[in-house]
Structures are given as C-alpha cells and as structure tokens.
Design a protein around this motif. Structure first.
Motif, PDB file in Angstrom:
ATOM      1  N   GLY A  39       0.858  -1.111  -0.125  1.00 56.50           N
ATOM      2  CA  GLY A  39      -0.036  -0.175  -0.007  1.00 56.50           C
ATOM      3  C   GLY A  39       0.786   1.373  -0.039  1.00 56.50           C
ATOM      4  N   GLY A  40       0.580   2.393  -0.508  1.00 54.66           N
ATOM      5  CA  GLY A  40       0.841   3.531  -0.644  1.00 54.66           C
ATOM      6  C   GLY A  40       1.404   3.949  -2.136  1.00 54.66           C
ATOM      7  N   TYR A  41       1.890   5.023  -2.166  1.00 49.24           N
ATOM      8  CA  TYR A  41       2.811   5.235  -3.553  1.00 49.24           C
ATOM      9  C   TYR A  41       4.042   6.156  -3.453  1.00 49.24           C
ATOM     10  CZ  TYR A  41      -2.257   4.548  -4.773  1.00 49.24           C
ATOM     11  OH  TYR A  41      -3.646   3.895  -5.026  1.00 49.24           O
ATOM     12  N   ALA A  42       4.705   5.959  -4.365  1.00 47.77           N
ATOM     13  CA  ALA A  42       6.057   6.851  -4.614  1.00 47.77           C
ATOM     14  C   ALA A  42       5.680   7.753  -5.527  1.00 47.77           C
ATOM     15  CB  ALA A  42       7.298   5.803  -4.995  1.00 47.77           C
ATOM     16  N   LEU A  43       6.140   9.086  -5.432  1.00 55.70           N
ATOM     17  CA  LEU A  43       5.841  10.207  -6.251  1.00 55.70           C
ATOM     18  C   LEU A  43       7.156  10.769  -6.560  1.00 55.70           C
ATOM     19  CD1 LEU A  43       3.253  12.098  -4.088  1.00 55.70           C
ATOM     20  CD2 LEU A  43       2.729  10.460  -6.052  1.00 55.70           C
ATOM     21  N   SER A  58       0.929   7.425   1.985  1.00 50.79           N
ATOM     22  CA  SER A  58      -0.132   6.329   2.224  1.00 50.79           C
ATOM     23  C   SER A  58      -1.124   6.694   1.396  1.00 50.79           C
ATOM     24  CB  SER A  58      -0.502   6.275   3.675  1.00 50.79           C
ATOM     25  OG  SER A  58      -1.244   7.363   3.981  1.00 50.79           O
ATOM     26  N   ARG A  59      -2.059   5.944   1.086  1.00 50.68           N
ATOM     27  CA  ARG A  59      -3.320   6.291   0.124  1.00 50.68           C
ATOM     28  C   ARG A  59      -4.062   7.340   0.966  1.00 50.68           C
ATOM     29  NH1 ARG A  59      -6.062   3.339  -3.540  1.00 50.68           N
ATOM     30  NH2 ARG A  59      -4.716   1.601  -3.093  1.00 50.68           N
ATOM     31  N   GLU A  60      -4.205   7.274   2.047  1.00 48.68           N
ATOM     32  CA  GLU A  60      -4.747   8.483   3.124  1.00 48.68           C
ATOM     33  C   GLU A  60      -4.004   9.634   2.689  1.00 48.68           C
ATOM     34  OE1 GLU A  60      -3.754   5.337   4.260  1.00 48.68           O
ATOM     35  OE2 GLU A  60      -5.770   4.305   4.321  1.00 48.68           O
ATOM     36  N   GLU A  61      -2.847   9.764   3.018  1.00 39.39           N
ATOM     37  CA  GLU A  61      -2.089  10.892   2.995  1.00 39.39           C
ATOM     38  C   GLU A  61      -2.331  11.734   1.380  1.00 39.39           C
ATOM     39  OE1 GLU A  61       1.762  10.200   5.889  1.00 39.39           O
ATOM     40  OE2 GLU A  61       1.723   9.355   4.039  1.00 39.39           O
ATOM     41  N   THR A  63      -4.593  11.460  -0.915  1.00 39.95           N
ATOM     42  CA  THR A  63      -6.146  11.625  -0.905  1.00 39.95           C
ATOM     43  C   THR A  63      -6.368  12.827  -0.225  1.00 39.95           C
ATOM     44  OG1 THR A  63      -6.655   9.448  -1.229  1.00 39.95           O
ATOM     45  CG2 THR A  63      -8.476  11.205  -0.701  1.00 39.95           C
ATOM     46  N   SER A  64      -5.873  12.858   1.095  1.00 37.91           N
ATOM     47  CA  SER A  64      -6.027  14.121   2.009  1.00 37.91           C
ATOM     48  C   SER A  64      -5.321  15.248   1.435  1.00 37.91           C
ATOM     49  CB  SER A  64      -5.631  13.927   3.397  1.00 37.91           C
ATOM     50  OG  SER A  64      -5.573  15.207   4.352  1.00 37.91           O
ATOM     51  N   PHE A  65      -4.129  15.082   0.870  1.00 39.92           N
ATOM     52  CA  PHE A  65      -3.297  16.142   0.218  1.00 39.92           C
ATOM     53  C   PHE A  65      -4.180  16.917  -0.956  1.00 39.92           C
ATOM     54  CE2 PHE A  65      -0.339  17.475  -3.193  1.00 39.92           C
ATOM     55  CZ  PHE A  65       0.118  18.727  -2.588  1.00 39.92           C
ATOM     56  N   ALA A  66      -4.584  15.907  -1.942  1.00 41.51           N
ATOM     57  CA  ALA A  66      -5.065  16.223  -3.023  1.00 41.51           C
ATOM     58  C   ALA A  66      -6.570  16.846  -2.925  1.00 41.51           C
ATOM     59  CB  ALA A  66      -5.620  14.880  -3.838  1.00 41.51           C
ATOM     60  N   GLU A  67      -7.407  16.651  -1.838  1.00 38.94           N
ATOM     61  CA  GLU A  67      -8.667  17.326  -1.483  1.00 38.94           C
ATOM     62  C   GLU A  67      -8.374  18.534  -1.016  1.00 38.94           C
ATOM     63  OE1 GLU A  67     -10.314  14.340   1.219  1.00 38.94           O
ATOM     64  OE2 GLU A  67     -11.392  13.315  -0.480  1.00 38.94           O
ATOM     65  N   ALA A  68      -7.182  18.744  -0.163  1.00 40.82           N
ATOM     66  CA  ALA A  68      -6.843  20.188   0.380  1.00 40.82           C
ATOM     67  C   ALA A  68      -6.380  20.910  -0.676  1.00 40.82           C
ATOM     68  CB  ALA A  68      -5.823  19.963   1.627  1.00 40.82           C
TER      69      ALA A  68
END
Length: 76
Positions: A39-43, A58-61, A63-68
C-alpha cells in the motif's frame, strides 16, 4: 504502517501531467507515480534536476493532500 521508504515499488511509474487539466506534455508540469508493495505510492520528480527524488505517501495521505489542494485551487 511500515516505513514506506523501505517498501518495494510494484509496477511502472506513470506520468501525471498538469494535474490532468493542462496536459501540454511538459515534464515541468508532471509527476510520476508508482504503487508500493503493501500500500501507498511513490511520487517522483520528473525534472532533470530532481532525478531519483521521491516522496512516499499512504493512500490516505495522498488523498487528503489532493482534497486540500483542490479546495484551495477550485479551477484545477
């Protein structure tokens, strides 16, 4: 959650350009993304001076960043 920087990258990096809105193909407006094992992503930074640099989230991090970001940049 385990240390994302110790997780193996599974699959190829995909380029995301211009936030999906101004895809001019310029590497200046792109990031690269790959999934991590467990799980999670490398940018990754696609600019030449940023070669090899990564931020892992992480997926949650992410997603939260993108929404903000979208809340602050509604035209994106």
């Amino acid at each position: 959650m385990s240390n994302l920087y110790e997780s193996e990258i599974v699959g190829p990096f995909a380029a995301l350009c211009g936030g999906g809105t101004d895809n001019d193909g310029s590497m200046e407006s792109c990031i690269s993304v790959a999934e991590l094992a467990g799980g999670g992503y490398a940018l990754g930074d696609t600019k030449p001076e940023g070669a090899g640099r990564q931020l892992r989230m992480s997926r949650e991090e992410i997603t939260s960043f993108a929404e903000a970001w979208l809340a602050e940049n509604p035209r994106a």
